[in-house]
Write an enzyme that holds these catalytic residues in place. Structure first.
Site, PDB file in Angstrom:
ATOM      1  N   PHE A  71       4.739  -3.011  -4.119  1.00 53.30           N
ATOM      2  CA  PHE A  71       3.983  -2.239  -3.126  1.00 53.30           C
ATOM      3  C   PHE A  71       4.881  -1.783  -1.960  1.00 53.30           C
ATOM      4  O   PHE A  71       5.135  -0.577  -1.802  1.00 53.30           O
ATOM      5  CB  PHE A  71       2.801  -3.106  -2.664  1.00 53.30           C
ATOM      6  CG  PHE A  71       2.187  -2.725  -1.357  1.00 53.30           C
ATOM      7  CD1 PHE A  71       1.784  -1.420  -1.102  1.00 53.30           C
ATOM      8  CD2 PHE A  71       1.999  -3.684  -0.370  1.00 53.30           C
ATOM      9  CE1 PHE A  71       1.204  -1.080   0.114  1.00 53.30           C
ATOM     10  CE2 PHE A  71       1.419  -3.351   0.840  1.00 53.30           C
ATOM     11  CZ  PHE A  71       1.035  -2.045   1.088  1.00 53.30           C
ATOM     12  N   GLY A 108       5.409  -5.940  -9.865  1.00 60.25           N
ATOM     13  CA  GLY A 108       5.659  -4.515  -9.623  1.00 60.25           C
ATOM     14  C   GLY A 108       5.403  -3.683 -10.870  1.00 60.25           C
ATOM     15  O   GLY A 108       5.217  -4.228 -11.961  1.00 60.25           O
ATOM     16  N   LYS A 133      11.975 -20.438  -6.847  1.00 56.93           N
ATOM     17  CA  LYS A 133      13.339 -20.042  -7.278  1.00 56.93           C
ATOM     18  C   LYS A 133      13.654 -18.622  -6.814  1.00 56.93           C
ATOM     19  O   LYS A 133      14.779 -18.328  -6.412  1.00 56.93           O
ATOM     20  CB  LYS A 133      13.444 -20.106  -8.808  1.00 56.93           C
ATOM     21  CG  LYS A 133      13.565 -21.504  -9.355  1.00 56.93           C
ATOM     22  CD  LYS A 133      13.713 -21.388 -10.870  1.00 56.93           C
ATOM     23  CE  LYS A 133      13.934 -22.740 -11.510  1.00 56.93           C
ATOM     24  NZ  LYS A 133      13.869 -22.629 -12.988  1.00 56.93           N
ATOM     25  N   ASN A 157      21.639 -15.513  -4.133  1.00 57.93           N
ATOM     26  CA  ASN A 157      22.377 -14.516  -4.932  1.00 57.93           C
ATOM     27  C   ASN A 157      22.602 -13.225  -4.157  1.00 57.93           C
ATOM     28  O   ASN A 157      23.686 -12.628  -4.215  1.00 57.93           O
ATOM     29  CB  ASN A 157      21.618 -14.217  -6.230  1.00 57.93           C
ATOM     30  CG  ASN A 157      21.749 -15.342  -7.233  1.00 57.93           C
ATOM     31  OD1 ASN A 157      22.770 -16.041  -7.254  1.00 57.93           O
ATOM     32  ND2 ASN A 157      20.730 -15.541  -8.056  1.00 57.93           N
ATOM     33  N   TYR A 203       5.636 -20.587  -1.693  1.00 57.78           N
ATOM     34  CA  TYR A 203       5.922 -19.327  -0.987  1.00 57.78           C
ATOM     35  C   TYR A 203       6.416 -19.615   0.436  1.00 57.78           C
ATOM     36  O   TYR A 203       7.498 -19.178   0.826  1.00 57.78           O
ATOM     37  CB  TYR A 203       4.651 -18.488  -0.963  1.00 57.78           C
ATOM     38  CG  TYR A 203       4.797 -17.111  -0.363  1.00 57.78           C
ATOM     39  CD1 TYR A 203       5.367 -16.068  -1.078  1.00 57.78           C
ATOM     40  CD2 TYR A 203       4.342 -16.843   0.935  1.00 57.78           C
ATOM     41  CE1 TYR A 203       5.480 -14.796  -0.530  1.00 57.78           C
ATOM     42  CE2 TYR A 203       4.448 -15.577   1.477  1.00 57.78           C
ATOM     43  CZ  TYR A 203       5.022 -14.559   0.746  1.00 57.78           C
ATOM     44  OH  TYR A 203       5.132 -13.296   1.294  1.00 57.78           O
ATOM     45  N   LYS A 245      10.241 -19.152   1.590  1.00 62.03           N
ATOM     46  CA  LYS A 245      10.639 -18.150   2.588  1.00 62.03           C
ATOM     47  C   LYS A 245      11.343 -18.820   3.772  1.00 62.03           C
ATOM     48  O   LYS A 245      12.268 -18.253   4.360  1.00 62.03           O
ATOM     49  CB  LYS A 245       9.411 -17.379   3.077  1.00 62.03           C
ATOM     50  CG  LYS A 245       8.801 -16.450   2.025  1.00 62.03           C
ATOM     51  CD  LYS A 245       9.621 -15.178   1.830  1.00 62.03           C
ATOM     52  CE  LYS A 245       8.908 -14.177   0.942  1.00 62.03           C
ATOM     53  NZ  LYS A 245       9.702 -12.967   0.696  1.00 62.03           N
TER      54      LYS A 245
HETATM   55  P1  NAD Z   1       4.599  -7.021  -4.486  1.00 58.70           P
HETATM   56  O1  NAD Z   1       4.159  -8.181  -5.306  1.00 58.70           O
HETATM   57  O2  NAD Z   1       3.860  -5.750  -4.602  1.00 58.70           O
HETATM   58  O3  NAD Z   1       6.126  -6.699  -4.719  1.00 58.70           O
HETATM   59  C1  NAD Z   1       7.074  -7.682  -5.020  1.00 58.70           C
HETATM   60  C2  NAD Z   1       8.066  -7.086  -5.997  1.00 58.70           C
HETATM   61  O4  NAD Z   1       9.080  -8.074  -6.290  1.00 58.70           O
HETATM   62  C3  NAD Z   1       7.433  -6.723  -7.343  1.00 58.70           C
HETATM   63  O5  NAD Z   1       7.866  -5.445  -7.739  1.00 58.70           O
HETATM   64  C4  NAD Z   1       7.916  -7.802  -8.284  1.00 58.70           C
HETATM   65  O6  NAD Z   1       7.930  -7.385  -9.622  1.00 58.70           O
HETATM   66  C5  NAD Z   1       9.280  -8.105  -7.705  1.00 58.70           C
HETATM   67  N1  NAD Z   1       9.788  -9.445  -8.052  1.00 58.70           N
HETATM   68  C6  NAD Z   1       9.151 -10.626  -7.907  1.00 58.70           C
HETATM   69  N2  NAD Z   1       9.939 -11.638  -8.295  1.00 58.70           N
HETATM   70  C7  NAD Z   1      11.101 -11.072  -8.684  1.00 58.70           C
HETATM   71  C8  NAD Z   1      12.320 -11.606  -9.194  1.00 58.70           C
HETATM   72  N3  NAD Z   1      12.490 -12.923  -9.384  1.00 58.70           N
HETATM   73  N4  NAD Z   1      13.329 -10.752  -9.471  1.00 58.70           N
HETATM   74  C9  NAD Z   1      13.172  -9.407  -9.302  1.00 58.70           C
HETATM   75  N5  NAD Z   1      12.041  -8.855  -8.833  1.00 58.70           N
HETATM   76  C10 NAD Z   1      11.016  -9.686  -8.524  1.00 58.70           C
HETATM   77  O7  NAD Z   1       4.585  -7.543  -2.969  1.00 58.70           O
HETATM   78  P2  NAD Z   1       4.795  -6.734  -1.614  1.00 58.70           P
HETATM   79  O8  NAD Z   1       3.547  -6.812  -0.845  1.00 58.70           O
HETATM   80  O9  NAD Z   1       5.405  -5.434  -1.893  1.00 58.70           O
HETATM   81  O10 NAD Z   1       5.858  -7.671  -0.873  1.00 58.70           O
HETATM   82  C11 NAD Z   1       7.230  -7.321  -0.817  1.00 58.70           C
HETATM   83  C12 NAD Z   1       7.977  -8.378  -0.007  1.00 58.70           C
HETATM   84  O11 NAD Z   1       7.446  -8.435   1.326  1.00 58.70           O
HETATM   85  C13 NAD Z   1       7.854  -9.787  -0.580  1.00 58.70           C
HETATM   86  O12 NAD Z   1       9.095 -10.447  -0.426  1.00 58.70           O
HETATM   87  C14 NAD Z   1       6.824 -10.439   0.285  1.00 58.70           C
HETATM   88  O13 NAD Z   1       7.002 -11.826   0.365  1.00 58.70           O
HETATM   89  C15 NAD Z   1       7.082  -9.766   1.628  1.00 58.70           C
HETATM   90  N6  NAD Z   1       5.874  -9.785   2.453  1.00 58.70           N
HETATM   91  C16 NAD Z   1       4.854  -8.939   2.170  1.00 58.70           C
HETATM   92  C17 NAD Z   1       3.696  -9.001   2.945  1.00 58.70           C
HETATM   93  C18 NAD Z   1       2.539  -8.081   2.669  1.00 58.70           C
HETATM   94  O14 NAD Z   1       1.497  -8.253   3.325  1.00 58.70           O
HETATM   95  N7  NAD Z   1       2.639  -7.117   1.799  1.00 58.70           N
HETATM   96  C19 NAD Z   1       3.592  -9.935   3.993  1.00 58.70           C
HETATM   97  C20 NAD Z   1       4.651 -10.796   4.219  1.00 58.70           C
HETATM   98  C21 NAD Z   1       5.809 -10.703   3.464  1.00 58.70           C
END
Ligand code: NAD
Ligand code: UDP
Length: 338
Positions: A30, A55, A108, A116, A162, A166
């Site tokens: 997203f 994703g 992980k 990494n 989570y 983080k």
């Molecule tokens: P999302 O789930 O839509 O996107 C996460 C993306 O990371 C996905 O495309 C997923 O396939 C990919 N992914 C997950 N694990 C992976 C791995 N091991 N290797 C490669 N790709 C991997 O979530 P989002 O809302 O877009 O969040 C994006 C980032 O922002 C995240 O790190 C999340 O913790 C952080 N975040 C988001 C929010 C929010 O409200 N949207 C709030 C706090 C933090």
């Protein structure tokens, strides 16, 4: 997608031809898809790395025609060698339902993924961004939350994979910065919503909007008196790029979010009224360790980045409702999501 999709699943450390470019891990999620779009529009070359666990290729399909965009299917848990000068580390499921499906992978992803990407940044001399979270404050005892608050997190519960992941990633960023001089940026992101959230994501805004548009019951967990502060995705992405583009930006964590605070019940009522839905409201059990209240203190981002959210909650919700309406009716608005 075009022919530039590369799978690294079986080749754990593959170099890609040198050029100046940005890596976005989690780029087909997203937030990541909006970030890829904004970076491309600003003239960057973008490599989107994702394992597609939450994703979708469709989130970035409209970018695939650009000669400056490429996609790598890989897991951040595996080391990767790419020629990049900027790294945005967003890989990790963000919704409690999604990150609790496979909690060990979530932990992980947060810890090994950060390590990494920091190694890559160290090797390449790249500036690196970490998508941290308001969850580092846990069930906060201080309100609103300032960056100086150390938090109230349960290390032994369903959200810990989570939250603690983080927190550990922030620690790795601190140590790579102080030991090796890696150029770091960290945003503590508060609840963000908008077009391209997955309809199955499970977070409150997408759940309520989809339920309202389909006239299904709106599911409030608990009594709905818990609060959250909701930031529209374009505002978040502007904050991320401001943090990364300024040489004088803090290397300590910076809150990014919209301080407009709603109870979950208020959000449900607002979504029902904006959609004209006939959905009834029902109450389901509150998940374990669900934080009581959330509101960012964004004075640091205001003063250091000259950043503040611009999209008012109603405007953001109207845009999000229009997006989900198009998804549910089969009209794809992904390309024009913002
Ligand atoms: P999302 O789930 O839509 O996107 C996460 C993306 O990371 C996905 O495309 C997923 O396939 C990919 N992914 C997950 N694990 C992976 C791995 N091991 N290797 C490669 N790709 C991997 O979530 P989002 O809302 O877009 O969040 C994006 C980032 O922002 C995240 O790190 C999340 O913790 C952080 N975040 C988001 C929010 C929010 O409200 N949207 C709030 C706090 C933090
Ligand atoms: N929530 C809810 N109904 C839903 C989804 C979530 O009442 O269908 C509540 C959830 O219990 C929490 C808040 O809404 O109190 C925000 O949940 P979300 O999963 O969006 O994010 P969180 O901030 O908890 O990570």
């Amino acid at each position: 997608m075009d022919g530039r999709v590369t799978s690294l699943a079986s080749r754990k450390s593959t170099a890609i031809a040198p050029s100046r470019r940005a890596l976005v891990t989690g780029g087909s999620g997203f937030v990541g898809s909006h970030l890829c779009e904004k970076l491309l529009a600003a003239g960057h070359e973008v490599v989107c790395l994702d394992n597609l666990v939450t994703g979708h290729r469709s989130n970035v399909a409209h970018l695939a025609a650009s000669p400056h965009f490429s996609m790598v299917i890989a897991d951040v848990v595996d080391p990767v060698a790419l020629d990049v000068d900027t790294i945005f580390n967003l890989a990790c499921p963000a919704s409690p339902i999604q990150y609790q499906k496979s909690p060990i992978d979530t932990l992980k992803t947060n810890v090994m993924g950060a390590a990494n990407m920091l190694e890559l940044a160290r090797n390449k001399g790249a500036r690196i961004f970490q998508a941290s979270t308001s969850e580092v404050y846990g069930d906060a005892l201080v309100h609103p939350q300032k960056e100086t608050y150390w938090g109230n997190v349960n290390s032994f519960g369903p959200r810990a994979c989570y939250d603690e992941g983080k927190r550990c990633a922030e620690t790795l960023f601190y140590d790579y910065h102080h030991r090796f001089g890696v150029d770091i940026r960290i945003a503590r992101i508060f609840n963000t919503y908008g077009p391209r959230m997955n309809r199955e994501d499970g977070r409150v805004v997408s759940n309520f909007v989809v339920q309202a548009l389909t006239n299904e019951p709106i599911t409030i967990y608990g009594d709905g008196s818990q609060t959250r502060s909701f930031c529209y995705v374009d505002d978040l992405v502007s904050g991320i790029t401001a943090l990364m583009s300024r040489d004088d930006a803090p290397t300590s964590p910076v809150n990014l979010g919209n301080p407009a605070e709603f109870t979950v019940r208020e959000l449900a009522d607002l979504v029902v009224s904006l959609t004209g839905s006939r959905s009834p409201i029902i109450h389901l059990p509150l998940p374990l360790d669900d934080p009581r209240q959330r509101r960012p203190d964004i004075s640091l981002a205001r003063s250091c980045l000259d950043w503040a959210p611009r999209v008012q909650p109603i405007e953001g919700l109207v845009r999000t409702i229009a997006y989900f309406d198009s998804v549910l009716s089969g009209t794809d608005l992904k390309e024009t999501a913002s």
